[in-house]
Design a protein around this motif. Structure first.
Motif, PDB file in Angstrom:
ATOM      1  N   CYS A  12       0.828  -1.204   0.000  1.00  0.00           N
ATOM      2  CA  CYS A  12       0.000   0.000   0.000  1.00  0.00           C
ATOM      3  C   CYS A  12       0.864   1.256   0.000  1.00  0.00           C
ATOM      4  CB  CYS A  12      -0.899  -0.010   1.230  1.00  0.00           C
ATOM      5  SG  CYS A  12      -1.865   1.495   1.415  1.00  0.00           S
ATOM      6  N   PHE A  13       0.659   2.117  -0.990  1.00  0.00           N
ATOM      7  CA  PHE A  13       1.505   3.312  -1.073  1.00  0.00           C
ATOM      8  C   PHE A  13       1.260   4.283   0.063  1.00  0.00           C
ATOM      9  CE2 PHE A  13      -1.287   4.424  -5.018  1.00  0.00           C
ATOM     10  CZ  PHE A  13      -2.402   4.711  -4.235  1.00  0.00           C
ATOM     11  N   HIS A  53       0.125  -2.779 -13.328  1.00  0.00           N
ATOM     12  CA  HIS A  53       0.785  -1.793 -12.477  1.00  0.00           C
ATOM     13  C   HIS A  53       0.847  -2.254 -11.030  1.00  0.00           C
ATOM     14  CE1 HIS A  53       1.265   1.422 -15.378  1.00  0.00           C
ATOM     15  NE2 HIS A  53       0.010   1.254 -15.775  1.00  0.00           N
ATOM     16  N   THR A  54       1.759  -1.675 -10.309  1.00  0.00           N
ATOM     17  CA  THR A  54       1.851  -1.861  -8.869  1.00  0.00           C
ATOM     18  C   THR A  54       1.803  -0.489  -8.210  1.00  0.00           C
ATOM     19  OG1 THR A  54       3.106  -2.915  -7.085  1.00  0.00           O
ATOM     20  CG2 THR A  54       4.383  -1.903  -8.839  1.00  0.00           C
ATOM     21  N   GLU A  55       1.259  -0.449  -6.994  1.00  0.00           N
ATOM     22  CA  GLU A  55       1.287   0.796  -6.230  1.00  0.00           C
ATOM     23  C   GLU A  55       2.732   1.072  -5.844  1.00  0.00           C
ATOM     24  OE1 GLU A  55      -1.356   1.159  -2.901  1.00  0.00           O
ATOM     25  OE2 GLU A  55      -3.104   0.524  -4.072  1.00  0.00           O
ATOM     26  N   ALA A  56       3.153   2.314  -5.982  1.00  0.00           N
ATOM     27  CA  ALA A  56       4.540   2.675  -5.713  1.00  0.00           C
ATOM     28  C   ALA A  56       4.625   4.121  -5.242  1.00  0.00           C
ATOM     29  CB  ALA A  56       5.382   2.486  -6.979  1.00  0.00           C
ATOM     30  N   VAL A  57       5.808   4.494  -4.799  1.00  0.00           N
ATOM     31  CA  VAL A  57       6.081   5.892  -4.483  1.00  0.00           C
ATOM     32  C   VAL A  57       7.269   6.356  -5.316  1.00  0.00           C
ATOM     33  CG1 VAL A  57       5.085   5.935  -2.165  1.00  0.00           C
ATOM     34  CG2 VAL A  57       7.485   5.274  -2.446  1.00  0.00           C
ATOM     35  N   GLY A  92      -1.757  -9.587  -3.968  1.00  0.00           N
ATOM     36  CA  GLY A  92      -1.864  -9.479  -5.413  1.00  0.00           C
ATOM     37  C   GLY A  92      -0.722  -8.703  -6.036  1.00  0.00           C
ATOM     38  N   ASP A  93      -0.671  -8.781  -7.355  1.00  0.00           N
ATOM     39  CA  ASP A  93       0.407  -8.174  -8.135  1.00  0.00           C
ATOM     40  C   ASP A  93       0.542  -6.672  -7.916  1.00  0.00           C
ATOM     41  OD1 ASP A  93       2.028  -9.882  -9.513  1.00  0.00           O
ATOM     42  OD2 ASP A  93       1.444  -9.095 -11.478  1.00  0.00           O
ATOM     43  N   SER A  94      -0.566  -5.989  -7.683  1.00  0.00           N
ATOM     44  CA  SER A  94      -0.484  -4.535  -7.542  1.00  0.00           C
ATOM     45  C   SER A  94       0.169  -4.125  -6.221  1.00  0.00           C
ATOM     46  CB  SER A  94      -1.865  -3.893  -7.684  1.00  0.00           C
ATOM     47  OG  SER A  94      -2.745  -4.351  -6.689  1.00  0.00           O
ATOM     48  N   TYR A  95       0.472  -5.099  -5.365  1.00  0.00           N
ATOM     49  CA  TYR A  95       1.129  -4.807  -4.080  1.00  0.00           C
ATOM     50  C   TYR A  95       2.490  -5.487  -3.957  1.00  0.00           C
ATOM     51  CZ  TYR A  95      -3.491  -3.119  -2.828  1.00  0.00           C
ATOM     52  OH  TYR A  95      -4.685  -2.436  -2.802  1.00  0.00           O
ATOM     53  N   ARG A  96       3.026  -5.994  -5.055  1.00  0.00           N
ATOM     54  CA  ARG A  96       4.295  -6.721  -4.991  1.00  0.00           C
ATOM     55  C   ARG A  96       5.445  -5.775  -4.676  1.00  0.00           C
ATOM     56  NH1 ARG A  96       7.163  -6.935 -10.066  1.00  0.00           N
ATOM     57  NH2 ARG A  96       6.222  -5.445 -11.495  1.00  0.00           N
TER      58      ARG A  96
END
Length: 175
Positions: A12-13, A53-57, A92-96
């Motif tokens: 989680c970003f 996509h993945t959540e990122a900063v 899931g992938d969006s949180y890898r």
């Protein structure tokens, strides 16, 4: 003054902003999405798992004040580097977990740091965080930016309830 960018995905970003935002030399930390194939994705699209996509900063920093190595060290202490399928309650992938490098120097620093962490025996399982070339970074919607400041009660409850804070205490508070 020279500025550089660092991009980290660690679940989680919301929880990835505060640890960097409070450090000297950090100019800006933006929550967003990267690593996928859909241009300008929305939060709902990323959560669907269909964008790649993945959540990122994305961190803009002054390397004369804080080094990329220091940022990578902070990154490791915010994530579970042994979990490739998400982070804490977020699956899931969006949180890898991913370190996205923007230069060969960043790639080398990240790879050496990952190897050192693996050799440290801090974790019994392998370090599975990937190190990948940076792609286009898309800022998230405004309500996701600086979430820890805008909604401190929700942020604190989430970071504790998700298991992130407990994991950090268990693995890093004894340094």
């Amino acid at each position: 003054m020279t500025e550089e960018r660092a991009i980290f995905a660690g679940g989680c970003f919301w929880c990835m902003v505060k640890p960097f935002d409070q450090m000297p030399g950090i100019k800006q930390v933006v929550s967003g999405y990267t690593g996928g194939q859909v241009p300008n994705p929305t939060y709902e699209e990323v959560c669907s798992g269909m964008t790649g996509h993945t959540e990122a900063v994305e961190i803009t920093f002054d390397p004369a004040v804080i080094s990329y190595q220091q940022l990578v060290d902070i990154y490791w202490q915010q994530t579970d580097p042994t979990d490739a399928f998400g982070q804490f309650a977020d699956r899931g992938d969006s949180y890898r977990p991913v370190i996205f490098y923007t230069s060969s120097e960043q790639k080398n620093v990240a790879e050496m740091s990952k190897n050192q962490l693996q050799s440290s025996d801090r974790f019994k399982d392998p370090i599975v965080t990937t190190i990948e070339p940076a792609q286009t970074f898309y800022p998230a919607e405004e309500y996701h930016q600086d979430f820890y400041r805008k909604n401190p009660a929700h942020y604190n409850a989430y970071s504790e309830g998700s298991g992130r804070k407990g994991f950090i205490r268990k693995h890093w508070d004894n340094q």
